[in-house]
Design a protein around this motif. Structure first.
Motif, PDB file in Angstrom:
ATOM      1  N   TRP A  71      66.618  33.990  28.342  1.00 49.57           N
ATOM      2  CA  TRP A  71      67.637  33.326  29.156  1.00 49.57           C
ATOM      3  C   TRP A  71      67.104  31.976  29.603  1.00 49.57           C
ATOM      4  O   TRP A  71      65.893  31.799  29.754  1.00 49.57           O
ATOM      5  CB  TRP A  71      67.965  34.181  30.380  1.00 49.57           C
ATOM      6  N   GLU A  72      68.020  31.032  29.828  1.00 51.68           N
ATOM      7  CA  GLU A  72      67.621  29.709  30.306  1.00 51.68           C
ATOM      8  C   GLU A  72      68.573  29.225  31.379  1.00 51.68           C
ATOM      9  O   GLU A  72      69.727  29.646  31.438  1.00 51.68           O
ATOM     10  CB  GLU A  72      67.579  28.704  29.152  1.00 51.68           C
ATOM     11  N   VAL A  73      68.048  28.343  32.251  1.00 54.70           N
ATOM     12  CA  VAL A  73      68.867  27.590  33.197  1.00 54.70           C
ATOM     13  C   VAL A  73      68.758  26.130  32.798  1.00 54.70           C
ATOM     14  O   VAL A  73      67.704  25.665  32.370  1.00 54.70           O
ATOM     15  CB  VAL A  73      68.457  27.811  34.671  1.00 54.70           C
ATOM     16  N   GLU A  74      69.877  25.420  32.941  1.00 54.90           N
ATOM     17  CA  GLU A  74      69.980  24.084  32.367  1.00 54.90           C
ATOM     18  C   GLU A  74      70.777  23.166  33.286  1.00 54.90           C
ATOM     19  O   GLU A  74      71.771  23.575  33.861  1.00 54.90           O
ATOM     20  CB  GLU A  74      70.693  24.250  31.024  1.00 54.90           C
ATOM     21  N   ASN A  75      70.306  21.953  33.392  1.00 55.64           N
ATOM     22  CA  ASN A  75      70.984  20.952  34.211  1.00 55.64           C
ATOM     23  C   ASN A  75      71.932  20.132  33.359  1.00 55.64           C
ATOM     24  O   ASN A  75      71.560  19.611  32.312  1.00 55.64           O
ATOM     25  CB  ASN A  75      69.980  19.999  34.852  1.00 55.64           C
ATOM     26  N   GLY A  76      73.151  19.992  33.845  1.00 55.26           N
ATOM     27  CA  GLY A  76      74.130  19.115  33.219  1.00 55.26           C
ATOM     28  C   GLY A  76      74.377  17.925  34.121  1.00 55.26           C
ATOM     29  O   GLY A  76      73.770  17.807  35.182  1.00 55.26           O
ATOM     30  N   PRO A  77      75.261  17.046  33.723  1.00 51.43           N
ATOM     31  CA  PRO A  77      75.517  15.888  34.577  1.00 51.43           C
ATOM     32  C   PRO A  77      76.237  16.267  35.866  1.00 51.43           C
ATOM     33  O   PRO A  77      75.898  15.779  36.935  1.00 51.43           O
ATOM     34  CB  PRO A  77      76.372  14.979  33.700  1.00 51.43           C
ATOM     35  N   ASP A  80      76.015  22.850  35.827  1.00 48.75           N
ATOM     36  CA  ASP A  80      74.798  23.452  35.314  1.00 48.75           C
ATOM     37  C   ASP A  80      75.121  24.790  34.665  1.00 48.75           C
ATOM     38  O   ASP A  80      76.187  25.357  34.905  1.00 48.75           O
ATOM     39  CB  ASP A  80      73.781  23.647  36.434  1.00 48.75           C
ATOM     40  N   ARG A  81      74.186  25.275  33.855  1.00 46.74           N
ATOM     41  CA  ARG A  81      74.473  26.474  33.059  1.00 46.74           C
ATOM     42  C   ARG A  81      73.323  27.472  33.107  1.00 46.74           C
ATOM     43  O   ARG A  81      72.157  27.106  33.081  1.00 46.74           O
ATOM     44  CB  ARG A  81      74.731  26.024  31.623  1.00 46.74           C
ATOM     45  N   LEU A  82      73.698  28.752  33.140  1.00 50.73           N
ATOM     46  CA  LEU A  82      72.813  29.882  32.896  1.00 50.73           C
ATOM     47  C   LEU A  82      73.313  30.496  31.595  1.00 50.73           C
ATOM     48  O   LEU A  82      74.504  30.783  31.466  1.00 50.73           O
ATOM     49  CB  LEU A  82      72.900  30.903  34.029  1.00 50.73           C
ATOM     50  N   ALA A  83      72.424  30.668  30.616  1.00 48.85           N
ATOM     51  CA  ALA A  83      72.872  31.191  29.323  1.00 48.85           C
ATOM     52  C   ALA A  83      71.834  32.113  28.704  1.00 48.85           C
ATOM     53  O   ALA A  83      70.631  31.902  28.847  1.00 48.85           O
ATOM     54  CB  ALA A  83      73.163  30.044  28.364  1.00 48.85           C
ATOM     55  N   LYS A  84      72.329  33.112  28.008  1.00 50.45           N
ATOM     56  CA  LYS A  84      71.490  33.971  27.180  1.00 50.45           C
ATOM     57  C   LYS A  84      71.303  33.246  25.849  1.00 50.45           C
ATOM     58  O   LYS A  84      72.280  32.825  25.221  1.00 50.45           O
ATOM     59  CB  LYS A  84      72.168  35.318  26.961  1.00 50.45           C
ATOM     60  N   ILE A  85      70.072  33.077  25.427  1.00 51.34           N
ATOM     61  CA  ILE A  85      69.779  32.322  24.215  1.00 51.34           C
ATOM     62  C   ILE A  85      69.796  33.254  23.009  1.00 51.34           C
ATOM     63  O   ILE A  85      69.132  34.288  22.997  1.00 51.34           O
ATOM     64  CB  ILE A  85      68.415  31.610  24.336  1.00 51.34           C
ATOM     65  N   VAL A  86      70.579  32.852  22.020  1.00 50.29           N
ATOM     66  CA  VAL A  86      70.699  33.598  20.771  1.00 50.29           C
ATOM     67  C   VAL A  86      70.125  32.728  19.652  1.00 50.29           C
ATOM     68  O   VAL A  86      70.473  31.544  19.548  1.00 50.29           O
ATOM     69  CB  VAL A  86      72.180  33.952  20.487  1.00 50.29           C
ATOM     70  N   ALA A  87      69.274  33.295  18.838  1.00 55.58           N
ATOM     71  CA  ALA A  87      68.642  32.554  17.749  1.00 55.58           C
ATOM     72  C   ALA A  87      69.686  31.886  16.855  1.00 55.58           C
ATOM     73  O   ALA A  87      70.641  32.523  16.417  1.00 55.58           O
ATOM     74  CB  ALA A  87      67.779  33.480  16.903  1.00 55.58           C
ATOM     75  N   GLY A  88      69.503  30.582  16.642  1.00 56.95           N
ATOM     76  CA  GLY A  88      70.371  29.836  15.744  1.00 56.95           C
ATOM     77  C   GLY A  88      71.658  29.325  16.349  1.00 56.95           C
ATOM     78  O   GLY A  88      72.393  28.576  15.708  1.00 56.95           O
TER      79      GLY A  88
END
Length: 145
Positions: A71-77, A80-88
């Protein structure tokens, strides 16, 4: 490794750039042969290292013990997003706040600047003394006031 887009929108969608991506590498810096875009025939290229693309500014990441997911947390302009990372997977960052909703498990709007994520799990500090009903919960830290 989480790599931001460098304040440029296009690298996140460019398969020949490591910016705006989550990279997966071996401890010696080589590319794992099971990475989604790995190609042993052309030498080491940015594509070989890419695990997920289309990200703006992924800060924190954590592996979830219960299902082995990342999982990752990410800053947008402005979102912001919390997302489960899926390969590809391409997470669709195109320079707009709307694109930050792509594959989000959660969005902060307006932006709250999440910078790290940790799962309460027995594999991490034996659960750190949290009650059993809190195991497998994600905790996110934010930056700023």
């Amino acid at each position: 490794m989480h790599v931001g887009d460098g304040l440029l929108t296009t690298p996140a969608q460019d398969p020949d750039s490591v910016r705006g991506k989550i990279l997966r590498v071996n401890l010696d810096g080589s590319a794992p042969a099971d990475n989604p875009f790995y190609d042993a025939t052309d030498g080491l290229t940015p594509r070989d290292l890419v695990f997920a693309s289309g990200l703006r500014n992924p800060f924190g990441g954590a592996w979830r013990q219960s299902d082995g997911s990342h999982w990752e947390v990410e800053n947008g302009p402005g979102r912001d997003r919390l997302a489960k990372i899926v390969a590809g997977r391409n997470y669709l960052w195109d320079g707009t706040d709307a694109s930050m909703a792509g594959y989000a498990a959660y969005n902060w709007f307006p932006s709250h600047a999440p910078v790290n994520i940790a799962f309460v799990q027995l594999a991490s500090f034996a659960g750190s003394g949290f009650p059993a009903d809190r195991l497998d919960h994600a905790f996110v830290s934010e930056s700023g006031p």
